[in-house]
Design a protein around this motif. Structure first.
Motif, mmCIF file in Angstrom:
data_model
loop_
_atom_site.group_PDB
_atom_site.id
_atom_site.type_symbol
_atom_site.label_atom_id
_atom_site.label_comp_id
_atom_site.label_asym_id
_atom_site.label_seq_id
_atom_site.Cartn_x
_atom_site.Cartn_y
_atom_site.Cartn_z
ATOM 1 N N GLY A 165 -35.963 -95.304 -73.314
ATOM 2 C CA GLY A 165 -36.437 -95.830 -72.039
ATOM 3 C C GLY A 165 -35.502 -95.589 -70.874
ATOM 4 N N TYR A 166 -35.295 -96.650 -70.081
ATOM 5 C CA TYR A 166 -34.447 -96.555 -68.882
ATOM 6 C C TYR A 166 -32.972 -96.813 -69.175
ATOM 7 N N ASP A 167 -32.657 -97.320 -70.343
ATOM 8 C CA ASP A 167 -31.302 -97.805 -70.604
ATOM 9 C C ASP A 167 -30.267 -96.689 -70.623
ATOM 10 N N ASN A 168 -30.551 -95.668 -71.385
ATOM 11 C CA ASN A 168 -29.616 -94.540 -71.502
ATOM 12 C C ASN A 168 -30.413 -93.247 -71.356
ATOM 13 N N LEU A 169 -30.602 -92.810 -70.134
ATOM 14 C CA LEU A 169 -31.451 -91.648 -69.876
ATOM 15 C C LEU A 169 -30.933 -90.400 -70.575
ATOM 16 N N TRP A 170 -29.628 -90.300 -70.747
ATOM 17 C CA TRP A 170 -29.057 -89.110 -71.368
ATOM 18 C C TRP A 170 -29.510 -88.946 -72.819
ATOM 19 N N VAL A 171 -29.883 -90.061 -73.450
ATOM 20 C CA VAL A 171 -30.312 -89.977 -74.853
ATOM 21 C C VAL A 171 -31.596 -89.145 -74.965
ATOM 22 N N GLU A 198 -31.667 -76.083 -56.958
ATOM 23 C CA GLU A 198 -31.576 -76.928 -58.149
ATOM 24 C C GLU A 198 -32.686 -76.599 -59.145
ATOM 25 N N GLN A 199 -33.898 -76.380 -58.635
ATOM 26 C CA GLN A 199 -35.018 -76.058 -59.507
ATOM 27 C C GLN A 199 -34.851 -74.678 -60.148
ATOM 28 N N LEU A 200 -34.329 -73.728 -59.408
ATOM 29 C CA LEU A 200 -34.078 -72.397 -59.974
ATOM 30 C C LEU A 200 -33.052 -72.476 -61.096
ATOM 31 N N GLN A 201 -32.029 -73.289 -60.907
ATOM 32 C CA GLN A 201 -31.025 -73.462 -61.954
ATOM 33 C C GLN A 201 -31.652 -74.041 -63.219
ATOM 34 N N ILE A 202 -32.521 -75.035 -63.030
ATOM 35 C CA ILE A 202 -33.207 -75.613 -64.186
ATOM 36 C C ILE A 202 -34.065 -74.558 -64.880
ATOM 37 N N GLY A 203 -34.810 -73.780 -64.079
ATOM 38 C CA GLY A 203 -35.694 -72.784 -64.655
ATOM 39 C C GLY A 203 -34.953 -71.729 -65.451
ATOM 40 N N ILE A 204 -33.872 -71.207 -64.916
ATOM 41 C CA ILE A 204 -33.146 -70.148 -65.621
ATOM 42 C C ILE A 204 -32.451 -70.695 -66.855
ATOM 43 N N SER A 209 -27.092 -84.472 -68.325
ATOM 44 C CA SER A 209 -26.674 -84.823 -66.961
ATOM 45 C C SER A 209 -27.849 -84.998 -66.005
ATOM 46 N N SER A 210 -29.052 -84.768 -66.501
ATOM 47 C CA SER A 210 -30.238 -84.869 -65.657
ATOM 48 C C SER A 210 -30.421 -86.303 -65.158
ATOM 49 N N PRO A 211 -30.644 -86.487 -63.854
ATOM 50 C CA PRO A 211 -30.828 -87.858 -63.331
ATOM 51 C C PRO A 211 -32.098 -88.525 -63.830
ATOM 52 N N GLY A 271 -26.954 -72.401 -75.019
ATOM 53 C CA GLY A 271 -27.222 -73.696 -75.632
ATOM 54 C C GLY A 271 -26.360 -74.794 -75.040
ATOM 55 N N ILE A 272 -25.094 -74.476 -74.778
ATOM 56 C CA ILE A 272 -24.197 -75.449 -74.140
ATOM 57 C C ILE A 272 -24.705 -75.801 -72.742
ATOM 58 N N ALA A 273 -25.139 -74.768 -71.995
ATOM 59 C CA ALA A 273 -25.685 -75.000 -70.654
ATOM 60 C C ALA A 273 -26.936 -75.868 -70.708
ATOM 61 N N LEU A 274 -27.768 -75.654 -71.730
ATOM 62 C CA LEU A 274 -28.990 -76.447 -71.869
ATOM 63 C C LEU A 274 -28.660 -77.908 -72.169
ATOM 64 N N ILE A 275 -27.695 -78.132 -73.049
ATOM 65 C CA ILE A 275 -27.290 -79.505 -73.367
ATOM 66 C C ILE A 275 -26.727 -80.197 -72.123
ATOM 67 N N HIS A 276 -25.911 -79.473 -71.374
ATOM 68 C CA HIS A 276 -25.338 -80.052 -70.146
ATOM 69 C C HIS A 276 -26.437 -80.427 -69.156
ATOM 70 N N LEU A 277 -27.404 -79.508 -68.979
ATOM 71 C CA LEU A 277 -28.534 -79.810 -68.093
ATOM 72 C C LEU A 277 -29.260 -81.064 -68.552
#
Length: 375
Positions: free
Chosen positions: A263-269, A213-219, A198-200, A189-195
Motif C-alpha cells: 500500500g502507501y506505507d513503503n512504496l519502494w516495496v 523524466e519520462q524518456l528516462q523511464i521509457g529507455i 526510487s520512484s515517488p 538490471g541495476i538501473a531498473l531496480i534503482h528506477l
C-alpha cells in the motif's frame, strides 16, 4: 497446422505459446485500462494493479523473438532488408491505430481531457499525419491534455521504443558476445531496480512523454527486458516438452493482476516487486513458453488466435478507452454498470482486432512484402 499471421514466406517457425502469451498480456492490458478509471488516478487502488508490467513483458518477448528470428541471418540480410521487415510488420497497424484515434478523438471530450474542446480540425489532421510516422510530439503539441508523445493513441509510445530497440539490435546488440551482452544486462538490471525503488509513486509506470523524466523511464524499461530476452535466447537451450500454455499463462496473469504490495506505507516495496518480476519471473515465463509444445488442435487454434490478435488489440484499444472514460465521466456511470460495459467493450475489441487483422493488416503486409522485399 494452423499458421500464425506472417507476411514473410521465409519466417521461422513461431513459438506459438509465446505468441499466445503476448495475446494474454494484451488482453490483461485492455482490462487494466478499462478499470483504471475507477482508481481515481491512485495507483494503489488500481483493480488490475500491475497490468502496466505487460509492456515490460512485451519488450522481453520482443528481444527473445528478434534474436531467434534474425541473429543467424545477417550474413545474407542487409540492414535495409531488416528495417523493411520491421516496418512492414509493425507500421500498418500503427497507421490503423492512429486513424481510429483520430476518428474517435472528439468523442473523448470531457474534463479528463481538457484540450480536446479547443483542438481545431487542422490541428487534429496535423497530429494524425505526424502520428502515422510514429514521430513523437512534444508536450507543446499535445491536443488531449496528458502530455503524451502520441496523443491520439497513447500506447504507441511503446512502439516508438520498439523501433529504438530494433535500431540498437541491428547496429550494436547483435554484434555483442554473450559475455558482453550479459554485462549490459546486469547494468540495465541495476538501473531498473534503482528506477523502481526510487520512484515517488512506487512503480515503474511511465515512458509515454517526451519530457526528460519520462524518456528516462521509457529507455530504462526498454533496455533490461529487451537485452535479457536476447540473452535468454542465446544462452538457454530449448528442448521441446509438453504444453506449458496453461501454467505460463496462469503465472503471467498472476504477476500482472496481483494487488498493490504494501500500500502507501513503503512504496519502494512495490517498486521492488516490479523490478524483480521483470528480472526474475518474466524470463521464467518466456522460457516455459518457449519449451512448450502444443499437441492438440484446439490448443493450437486458441494459441494462434491469441497470438494473431495480440498486436492489433494492443495498438487499437486505447482510442476506445479515451471515449469510454469520457462517457463514464459525463454520465457519472457507477462501477457496477461501468464494469459490465467495459467487459462488453473488451469483447468488441477482440472481435474488431481479428477483423482488422484479416481484412486490413494481413492483406496490406502481404502486398508490401511482395512489393518491397527481395524475391
Amino acid at each position: 497446422m494452423v499458421k500464425s499471421s506472417s507476411a514473410f514466406v521465409d519466417s521461422k517457425r513461431h513459438f506459438k505459446i509465446l505468441d499466445a502469451l503476448r495475446g494474454v498480456a494484451a488482453i490483461v492490458v485492455v482490462l487494466f485500462h478499462v478499470l483504471e478509471f475507477y482508481s481515481g488516478g491512485d495507483h494503489v487502488k488500481q483493480i488490475i494493479n500491475h497490468g502496466y508490467l505487460a509492456v515490460d513483458f512485451f519488450f522481453m518477448l520482443s528481444g527473445y523473438v528478434m534474436a531467434h528470428a534474425y541473429d543467424d541471418r545477417w550474413s545474407t540480410m542487409t540492414y535495409k532488408d531488416f528495417f523493411k521487415r520491421r516496418v512492414i510488420r509493425l507500421h500498418p497497424m500503427i497507421i490503423m491505430g492512429m486513424t481510429i484515434g483520430a476518428l474517435l478523438f472528439y468523442f473523448g471530450e470531457s474534463n479528463m481531457f481538457p484540450k480536446i474542446a479547443d483542438t481545431s480540425t487542422w490541428q487534429l489532421i496535423l497530429i494524425t499525419l505526424i502520428g502515422y510516422t510514429l514521430i513523437p510530439v512534444p508536450p507543446s503539441m499535445d491536443i488531449r491534455g496528458w502530455n503524451e508523445m502520441h496523443p491520439l493513441n497513447g500506447p504507441a509510445w511503446s512502439l516508438f521504443f520498439e523501433y529504438i530497440a530494433n535500431i540498437l539490435h541491428a547496429f550494436i546488440l547483435r554484434k555483442l558476445s554473450k559475455i558482453l551482452l550479459g554485462v549490459f544486462v546486469v547494468l540495465a538490471g541495476i538501473a531498473l531496480i534503482h528506477l523502481a525503488v526510487s520512484s515517488p509513486q512506487g512503480d515503474i509506470i511511465g515512458g509515454w512523454s517526451l519530457e526528460p523524466e519520462q524518456l528516462q523511464i521509457g529507455i530504462t524499461r526498454l533496455l533490461f527486458p529487451y537485452m535479457a530476452g536476447m540473452l535468454l535466447r542465446r544462452t538457454i537451450k530449448i528442448v521441446r516438452t509438453r504444453s506449458t500454455f496453461f501454467i505460463s499463462s496462469l503465472l503471467l496473469i498472476l504477476m500482472l493482476c496481483i494487488p498493490r504490495i504494501d500500500g502507501y506505507d513503503n512504496l519502494w516495496v512495490n517498486g521492488l516487486y516490479d523490478a524483480l518480476t521483470v528480472i526474475l519471473i518474466f524470463p521464467i515465463i518466456i522460457y516455459l513458453g518457449a519449451i512448450g509444445e502444443i499437441k492438440d488442435k484446439i490448443s493450437e487454434r486458441v494459441c494462434t488466435f491469441l497470438g494473431d490478435i495480440s498486436y492489433p488489440i494492443y495498438i487499437i484499444h486505447y482510442p476506445f478507452i479515451y471515449a469510454f472514460y469520457a462517457w463514464l465521466i459525463t454520465e457519472e456511470i457507477p462501477i457496477e454498470i461501468g464494469f459490465w460495459t467495459g467487459l462488453g467493450l473488451v469483447i468488441f475489441m477482440i472481435i474488431l482486432s481479428y477483423a482488422i487483422l484479416k481484412l486490413y493488416d494481413e492483406p496490406v503486409r502481404r502486398w508490401l512484402s511482395k512489393r518491397f522485399m527481395k524475391k
